[in-house]
Write a protein that holds these residues in place. Structure first.
Motif: not given
Length: 144
Positions: A112-138
């Protein structure tokens, strides 16, 4: 004296150039918050001091998601005008990215860029009937 300064400046500049300036780029990144809301990824800064030009009616911010592997394929990009939509400081006014736009189990760089830079590396994983966010460095997989 000037000669010593120039030598020191040359070595420091060479170090930054050879390291790809990664030190400077990472130092300027701020964390980005990611959560799952139904079938969407809710993206927000969780930082009240996120925007540099709040008084400017023509100000805009950009949100995007790129694959983190070698392809760097852009999967989502959207530009918002500040006078049309509130800036996503908190979860209540987050930007929703449909999960269908993202490949499951692949690392992404969310920005997200707004003059400042926000960043996150993540994977979206299946978890049961839904999803979860997992922060990763790879940049290659979600197994960390």
């Amino acid at each position: 004296m000037i000669k010593n300064f120039l030598i020191l400046f040359f070595f420091f500049s060479s170090f930054l150039f050879l390291s790809g300036c990664d030190f400077e780029a990472n130092a300027m990144r701020l964390p980005l918050s990611l959560e799952i809301q139904e079938d969407n990824i809710c993206v927000y800064t969780n930082n009240k001091r996120s925007f540099l030009n709040e008084s400017n009616e023509d100000a805009w911010y950009l949100i995007y998601a790129n694959r983190s592997d070698n392809s760097k394929e852009k999967k989502f990009e959207q530009k918002f005008m500040l006078n049309e939509r509130a800036f996503p400081f908190k979860k209540e006014n987050c930007i929703l990215i449909p999960i269908g736009k993202i490949d499951i189990n692949k690392p992404y760089g969310f920005s997200l860029d707004s003059g400042k830079h926000f960043y996150e590396r993540a994977c979206i994983l299946r978890k049961g009937d839904g999803y979860e966010v997992k922060k990763v460095t790879s940049t290659e997989n979600c197994d960390e």
